[in-house]
Design a protein around this motif. Structure first.
Motif, PDB file in Angstrom:
ATOM      1  N   PRO A 164       1.897   4.554  -7.087  1.00 18.30           N
ATOM      2  CA  PRO A 164       1.326   5.635  -7.779  1.00 18.30           C
ATOM      3  C   PRO A 164       0.154   6.144  -6.734  1.00 18.30           C
ATOM      4  CG  PRO A 164       1.829   4.011  -9.213  1.00 18.30           C
ATOM      5  CD  PRO A 164       1.982   3.434  -7.876  1.00 18.30           C
ATOM      6  N   GLY A 165      -0.218   7.564  -6.552  1.00 21.29           N
ATOM      7  CA  GLY A 165      -0.990   8.021  -5.474  1.00 21.29           C
ATOM      8  C   GLY A 165      -0.562   8.237  -4.213  1.00 21.29           C
ATOM      9  N   VAL A 166       0.680   8.209  -4.107  1.00 21.86           N
ATOM     10  CA  VAL A 166       1.507   8.718  -2.837  1.00 21.86           C
ATOM     11  C   VAL A 166       2.368  10.165  -3.024  1.00 21.86           C
ATOM     12  CG1 VAL A 166       3.086   8.221  -0.929  1.00 21.86           C
ATOM     13  CG2 VAL A 166       1.544   6.425  -1.753  1.00 21.86           C
ATOM     14  N   THR A 213      -3.066   9.914  -1.400  1.00 20.42           N
ATOM     15  CA  THR A 213      -4.301  10.294  -2.267  1.00 20.42           C
ATOM     16  C   THR A 213      -5.048   9.163  -2.273  1.00 20.42           C
ATOM     17  OG1 THR A 213      -3.298  10.428  -4.163  1.00 20.42           O
ATOM     18  CG2 THR A 213      -2.791  12.317  -3.157  1.00 20.42           C
ATOM     19  N   LEU A 214      -4.938   8.283  -1.997  1.00 24.08           N
ATOM     20  CA  LEU A 214      -6.032   7.120  -2.331  1.00 24.08           C
ATOM     21  C   LEU A 214      -6.631   6.663  -1.118  1.00 24.08           C
ATOM     22  CD1 LEU A 214      -3.507   4.928  -4.536  1.00 24.08           C
ATOM     23  CD2 LEU A 214      -4.979   6.535  -5.526  1.00 24.08           C
ATOM     24  N   HIS A 215      -7.845   6.955  -0.937  1.00 21.98           N
ATOM     25  CA  HIS A 215      -8.526   6.591   0.071  1.00 21.98           C
ATOM     26  C   HIS A 215     -10.174   6.283  -0.118  1.00 21.98           C
ATOM     27  CE1 HIS A 215      -8.766  10.920   0.857  1.00 21.98           C
ATOM     28  NE2 HIS A 215      -7.789  10.669   0.860  1.00 21.98           N
ATOM     29  N   GLY A 216     -10.922   5.801   0.436  1.00 20.17           N
ATOM     30  CA  GLY A 216     -12.218   5.601   0.271  1.00 20.17           C
ATOM     31  C   GLY A 216     -13.117   6.698   0.598  1.00 20.17           C
ATOM     32  N   GLY A 217     -14.356   6.798   0.210  1.00 27.05           N
ATOM     33  CA  GLY A 217     -15.067   7.943   0.547  1.00 27.05           C
ATOM     34  C   GLY A 217     -16.492   7.615   0.484  1.00 27.05           C
ATOM     35  N   MET A 239       0.703  -1.258   0.071  1.00 25.69           N
ATOM     36  CA  MET A 239      -0.187   0.008   0.067  1.00 25.69           C
ATOM     37  C   MET A 239       0.796   1.248   0.126  1.00 25.69           C
ATOM     38  SD  MET A 239      -3.089  -1.065  -0.176  1.00 25.69           S
ATOM     39  CE  MET A 239      -4.005   0.307  -0.047  1.00 25.69           C
ATOM     40  N   PHE A 240       2.212   1.079   0.312  1.00 26.90           N
ATOM     41  CA  PHE A 240       3.029   2.266   0.306  1.00 26.90           C
ATOM     42  C   PHE A 240       4.204   2.215  -0.777  1.00 26.90           C
ATOM     43  CE2 PHE A 240       6.868   4.148   2.221  1.00 26.90           C
ATOM     44  CZ  PHE A 240       6.454   5.656   2.415  1.00 26.90           C
ATOM     45  N   ILE A 241       4.775   0.894  -0.997  1.00 21.86           N
ATOM     46  CA  ILE A 241       5.949   0.868  -1.865  1.00 21.86           C
ATOM     47  C   ILE A 241       5.353  -0.145  -2.938  1.00 21.86           C
ATOM     48  CG2 ILE A 241       8.246  -0.255  -1.935  1.00 21.86           C
ATOM     49  CD1 ILE A 241       8.468   1.937  -0.332  1.00 21.86           C
ATOM     50  N   LYS A 242       5.930   0.561  -4.308  1.00 18.00           N
ATOM     51  CA  LYS A 242       5.704  -0.512  -5.491  1.00 18.00           C
ATOM     52  C   LYS A 242       7.232  -0.470  -6.035  1.00 18.00           C
ATOM     53  CE  LYS A 242       3.199  -1.248  -9.477  1.00 18.00           C
ATOM     54  NZ  LYS A 242       1.800  -0.887 -10.412  1.00 18.00           N
TER      55      LYS A 242
END
Length: 100
Positions: free
Chosen positions: A64-66, A96-100, A55-58
């Motif tokens: 992408p999105g961090v 910047t990736l989180h549910g809503g 969720m943090f490292i790729k």
């Protein structure tokens, strides 16, 4: 080297201690004795992240999105993975990736 690391947008929930601000001491990893963002990301993955590192490292970089800021400047403007860090720098990671 003393750094301040800040995690926002839910990234703090992935860490060993679910706190947003971490004061850390990191030793330079490259051959020239300089600390880079690539080395810092590796250090964070090994020392701070307790669950779901994907969720943090790729790969060698952030997912992408961090959003990554070094002293309030976008890390891409500072050199991305090759950006050199200095003592007392502040590095901020915001998802910047989180549910809503």
């Amino acid at each position: 080297m003393h750094l301040t690391l800040e995690f926002g947008g839910g990234l703090d929930l992935l860490l060993e201690k679910s706190t947003k601000v971490h004061q850390v001491d990191v030793q330079p990893k490259d051959d020239e004795g300089k600390a880079t963002m690539k080395g810092l990301l590796s250090w964070v993955k090994s020392n701070l992240i307790k669950e779901r590192p994907e969720m943090f490292i790729k790969g060698d970089s952030v997912r992408p999105g961090v959003l990554v800021l070094i002293n309030d400047c976008d890390w891409e403007l500072c050199g991305g993975l090759d950006a050199e860090l200095e003592d007392k720098d502040v590095v901020v990671f915001i998802s910047t990736l989180h549910g809503g």
